[in-house]
Design a protein around this motif. Structure first.
Motif, mmCIF file in Angstrom:
data_model
loop_
_atom_site.group_PDB
_atom_site.id
_atom_site.type_symbol
_atom_site.label_atom_id
_atom_site.label_comp_id
_atom_site.label_asym_id
_atom_site.label_seq_id
_atom_site.Cartn_x
_atom_site.Cartn_y
_atom_site.Cartn_z
ATOM 1 N N THR A 50 113.460 -47.242 -72.319
ATOM 2 C CA THR A 50 113.607 -47.762 -70.963
ATOM 3 C C THR A 50 113.656 -46.621 -69.958
ATOM 4 N N GLY A 51 113.669 -46.962 -68.699
ATOM 5 C CA GLY A 51 113.807 -45.951 -67.663
ATOM 6 C C GLY A 51 112.827 -46.156 -66.531
ATOM 7 N N SER A 52 112.803 -45.203 -65.615
ATOM 8 C CA SER A 52 111.891 -45.256 -64.481
ATOM 9 C C SER A 52 111.455 -43.838 -64.134
ATOM 10 N N ALA A 53 110.375 -43.729 -63.356
ATOM 11 C CA ALA A 53 109.870 -42.423 -62.942
ATOM 12 C C ALA A 53 109.241 -42.546 -61.568
ATOM 13 N N ASN A 54 109.162 -41.422 -60.871
ATOM 14 C CA ASN A 54 108.532 -41.382 -59.561
ATOM 15 C C ASN A 54 107.022 -41.281 -59.763
ATOM 16 N N VAL A 55 106.283 -42.189 -59.137
ATOM 17 C CA VAL A 55 104.836 -42.263 -59.313
ATOM 18 C C VAL A 55 104.141 -42.057 -57.966
ATOM 19 N N ALA A 56 103.170 -41.148 -57.929
ATOM 20 C CA ALA A 56 102.346 -40.952 -56.742
ATOM 21 C C ALA A 56 101.116 -41.845 -56.865
ATOM 22 N N TRP A 57 100.675 -42.422 -55.736
ATOM 23 C CA TRP A 57 99.501 -43.295 -55.774
ATOM 24 C C TRP A 57 98.573 -42.997 -54.606
ATOM 25 N N LEU A 58 97.304 -43.334 -54.794
ATOM 26 C CA LEU A 58 96.258 -43.182 -53.790
ATOM 27 C C LEU A 58 95.390 -44.429 -53.815
ATOM 28 N N ALA A 59 95.200 -45.064 -52.659
ATOM 29 C CA ALA A 59 94.374 -46.262 -52.554
ATOM 30 C C ALA A 59 93.221 -46.014 -51.587
ATOM 31 N N VAL A 60 92.067 -46.629 -51.867
ATOM 32 C CA VAL A 60 90.886 -46.506 -51.029
ATOM 33 C C VAL A 60 90.368 -47.905 -50.711
ATOM 34 N N GLY A 61 90.058 -48.133 -49.454
ATOM 35 C CA GLY A 61 89.501 -49.419 -49.069
ATOM 36 C C GLY A 61 88.872 -49.340 -47.693
ATOM 37 N N TYR A 62 88.590 -50.515 -47.125
ATOM 38 C CA TYR A 62 87.996 -50.592 -45.798
ATOM 39 C C TYR A 62 88.401 -51.875 -45.114
#
Length: 119
Positions: free
Chosen positions: A107-119
């Motif tokens: 179990t546990g959690s972590a810091n996640v970086a994300w990048l999204a692309v759209g229009y």
């Protein structure tokens, strides 16, 4: 094409130069940038947990569609239980949000970086 480009310029079609990264946006930890032609880049950082889908809201809604979201654990981080992350998943991507989940040995959690692309 000009012979000299400054690192604060973006060049388009030999004639249009946009300074300091282009159109509207927010250069914050969870921010976005509107590029010429309407493409929108959004980025951020959120906590991902094992086997729990967490809804992440974009800073601004994409007017038409989100092409996709890419996620990665920040700095090769281990989760709060000390386990190495096996995978990061996304689902239910809409114009205003997506869902994020991580997979670990326990179990546990972590810091996640994300990048999204759209229009």
């Amino acid at each position: 094409m000009p012979t000299t480009l400054r690192n604060t310029d973006i060049l388009f079609n030999d004639t249009t130069t946009l300074s300091t990264g282009g159109g509207a946006g927010s250069n914050t930890t969870n921010g976005y940038r509107v590029l010429p032609g309407g493409i929108i880049l959004q980025w951020g950082s959120n906590t991902g947990s094992k086997d729990v889908w967490t809804t992440v809201n974009f800073s601004v809604s994409f007017p038409i569609a989100c092409f996709g979201v890419q996620c990665t654990v920040n700095n090769g981080q281990r989760n709060s239980a000390g386990d190495k992350q096996d995978a990061t998943y996304t689902q239910s991507t809409t114009t205003s949000s997506f869902q994020l989940m991580c997979n670990y040995e326990t179990t546990g959690s972590a810091n996640v970086a994300w990048l999204a692309v759209g229009y």
